[in-house]
Design a protein around this motif. Structure first.
Motif, PDB file in Angstrom:
ATOM      1  N   GLU A  44       0.829  -1.186   0.000  1.00  0.00           N
ATOM      2  CA  GLU A  44       0.000   0.000   0.000  1.00  0.00           C
ATOM      3  C   GLU A  44       0.872   1.248   0.000  1.00  0.00           C
ATOM      4  O   GLU A  44       2.057   1.197   0.359  1.00  0.00           O
ATOM      5  CB  GLU A  44      -0.902   0.028   1.237  1.00  0.00           C
ATOM      6  N   ASN A  45       0.281   2.391  -0.384  1.00  0.00           N
ATOM      7  CA  ASN A  45       0.995   3.647  -0.206  1.00  0.00           C
ATOM      8  C   ASN A  45       1.311   3.808   1.272  1.00  0.00           C
ATOM      9  O   ASN A  45       0.450   3.619   2.128  1.00  0.00           O
ATOM     10  CB  ASN A  45       0.159   4.827  -0.687  1.00  0.00           C
ATOM     11  N   ASP A  76      -2.909   2.838  -3.892  1.00  0.00           N
ATOM     12  CA  ASP A  76      -2.948   1.403  -3.641  1.00  0.00           C
ATOM     13  C   ASP A  76      -4.371   0.926  -3.347  1.00  0.00           C
ATOM     14  O   ASP A  76      -5.292   1.727  -3.169  1.00  0.00           O
ATOM     15  CB  ASP A  76      -2.025   1.031  -2.477  1.00  0.00           C
ATOM     16  N   GLU A 122       6.005   2.517 -10.733  1.00  0.00           N
ATOM     17  CA  GLU A 122       4.682   2.838 -11.279  1.00  0.00           C
ATOM     18  C   GLU A 122       4.774   3.340 -12.726  1.00  0.00           C
ATOM     19  O   GLU A 122       4.253   4.409 -13.066  1.00  0.00           O
ATOM     20  CB  GLU A 122       3.989   3.891 -10.408  1.00  0.00           C
ATOM     21  N   HIS A 153       0.604  -0.930  -8.649  1.00  0.00           N
ATOM     22  CA  HIS A 153      -0.606  -1.283  -7.912  1.00  0.00           C
ATOM     23  C   HIS A 153      -1.558  -2.111  -8.773  1.00  0.00           C
ATOM     24  O   HIS A 153      -2.605  -2.535  -8.290  1.00  0.00           O
ATOM     25  CB  HIS A 153      -1.346  -0.011  -7.467  1.00  0.00           C
TER      26      HIS A 153
END
Length: 530
Positions: free
Chosen positions: A67-68, A458, A196, A228
């Motif tokens: 996750e972020n 995310d 990303e 993600h």
């Protein structure tokens, strides 16, 4: 596709010299390309990474998930040489890294990164960008002819049909990314980190990148891939590593796990398919909160639609369809050329951002860093900036009341931050996005416009943003949401307006739509609705 083999041959071709070749780690020694052991990184009292250990096998693609805020960005910065670890070790092909800097990681160890924010010289040519730092000829007077020839050979080896002489500014974003990859290879890159890379790309552009990655892998390049997007992770990755809350929590061969299992490891809980809660059609007896008639402007013409209170209307379309420009026209960021807009029952003619805020028209832009964040300001100031006037007297802001209101708004949106005074840029992408959304919700909007609401976010933060939007619609807020992610539109919306070549070709009920039917409309393969 045949790229030059990794190792001394690549470095000699790139013009880095025999000394660099002799100093490079031995890629044939059987060691992992990268091995991290007990890696930790502290920022004051905040521990961004805690005792992280895993290997990146040589010649494979390893996906790094989380996750972020999980610690991915911190780890990548260490591996790229942008910052040292607080504890632990990093080895590259068996050799421990003792000095962390971008030049050392690339020139000594062959580790390069393709960041989300591309670092190119836009007014220079492709050749000048690709061979930056390794120009042939005299250091002060590089040979332009040799630069073009060498770049052409390198691009051909990567199966890239690109003119070395054109300025980088003239290229689309996807091609600029390929230029960064080529530059890394020219500098002798053996380990390529991609952060990303498809966040801003169309599916066709992403596939072009994947083809290049397949070729690099076949030639022996090791890649660490951050994304993600589960479909592309499972399309590319030989191995998957997962971080959560700064710790390493899971590791699999790609073929030995599932997207659902990977997501559960990322968020620490089972996370099912996103589902629209209490979806219902807006009451046709209620006047529209936003009525648009024959609206025209940059890249769009004659667009008409309505959004009623409690409804989420999606906007779909290819990147050149005009859907983004339509949103900016509505908010007043771009000047329109015709048509009418009615907002909350009143004509809205002279649109501009200041007037839109005053009239409770909120807009969360798609380019978060360039258009959404106040990058030099704190989390609290970013959240509260639009309501500062409420807490001002004689030009002075009552900081206590202002800070309390911003903190409460951040709490409602579940923005994870150590303090409201820390820089907004220190937050993860998902928390930055929630902070921007909180800023606009603070004006109590009557209509909320969003462009790419979960780009670079995310799955956990995406679920929280969806939950917020569902709740807002349930309370009667009219929402207009544009996205290039068709599954997102099919999850979020009640109806979807499809744009193609600047025209609105149809508005369909989401319950009856599919990705295929939306793409058919967006590509112009279907006739416009009568």
């Amino acid at each position: 596709m045949a790229a030059a083999p990794r190792g001394s041959a690549t470095r000699a071709t790139a013009g880095t010299g025999a000394a660099a070749t002799a100093a490079a780690p031995d890629v044939g020694n059987g060691a992992p390309a990268i091995s991290v052991r007990g890696l930790s990184r502290n920022f004051g009292p905040v521990r961004a990474l805690s005792d992280v250990s895993f290997d990146v096998p040589a010649g494979e693609i390893t996906a790094l998930l989380g996750e972020n805020g999980a610690g991915k960005s911190t780890l990548l910065k260490i591996l790229a040489g942008l910052q040292p670890p607080s504890d632990g070790t990093v080895t590259v092909f068996g050799e421990e890294v003792t000095s962390f800097s971008p030049s050392t990681m690339l020139d000594r160890y062959g580790v390069a990164i393709v960041p989300q924010e591309l670092s190119l010289l836009p007014d220079r040519s492709v050749a000048e960008n690709v061979l930056s730092g390794v120009e042939p000829g005299n250091r002060w007077f590089p040979s332009r002819r040799q630069m073009v020839e060498r770049t052409r050979e390198l691009l051909a080896g990567l199966d890239l049909d690109l003119d070395p002489a054109v300025p980088v500014r003239s290229l689309d974003l996807a091609t600029q990314q390929l230029v960064v990859v080529a530059r890394s290879i020219a500098r002798g890159c053996r380990v390529l980190i991609l952060d990303e890379p498809t966040a801003m790309l169309t599916p066709a552009e992403a596939e072009r990148l994947f083809t290049l990655m397949d070729g690099l892998k076949a030639a022996g390049t090791t890649m660490l891939y951050v994304s993600h997007r589960m479909p592309e992770v499972f399309r590319l990755a030989d191995r998957i590593e997962v971080l959560r809350d700064g710790s390493h929590v899971a590791s699999w061969r790609g073929a030995d796990t599932t997207p659902e299992e990977a997501v559960a490891a990322m968020v620490g809980r089972e996370l099912g398919q996103f589902a629209r809660r209490d979806a219902r059609a807006a009451d046709p007896g209620i006047p529209p909160a936003l009525r648009v008639r024959e609206l025209s402007g940059k890249r769009h013409s004659g667009v008409s639609f309505e959004v009623r209170p409690g409804e989420i209307l999606g906007v779909a379309g290819l990147p050149d369809s005009g859907r983004v420009e339509l949103l900016h026209n509505l908010f007043g960021g771009d000047r329109g050329t015709g048509g009418t807009v009615e907002l909350l029952g009143e004509p809205y003619e002279r649109r501009n951002p200041i007037a839109s805020v005053e009239r409770r028209l909120a807009f969360v832009p798609g380019e978060r860093r360039a258009q959404g964040l106040l990058t030099t300001m704190s989390v609290g100031d970013n959240v509260g900036v639009l309501t500062a006037k409420t807490f001002s007297r004689l030009g002075l802001v009552r900081r206590g009341a202002f800070d309390r209101q911003a903190a409460e708004q951040a709490r409602r949106l579940r923005v994870k931050t150590a303090t409201m005074g820390q820089p907004i840029t220190s937050l993860s992408g998902g928390n930055q996005q929630k902070a921007v959304l909180g800023r606009w919700l603070a004006i109590d909007p009557g209509v909320l416009i969003l462009d790419e609401p979960t780009r670079g976010v995310d799955v956990g933060a995406k679920a929280e943003i969806y939950e917020q939007l569902f709740a807002l619609a349930g309370k009667g807020l009219a929402i207009l949401c544009s996205s290039s992610d068709l599954p997102e539109l099919l999850t979020l919306t009640d109806r979807i307006a499809v744009m193609s070549e600047g025209r609105l070709v149809d508005v369909v009920d989401t319950a009856e739509a599919t990705e295929e039917s939306l793409m058919t409309l967006a590509t112009g393969a279907a006739a416009p609705a009568a």
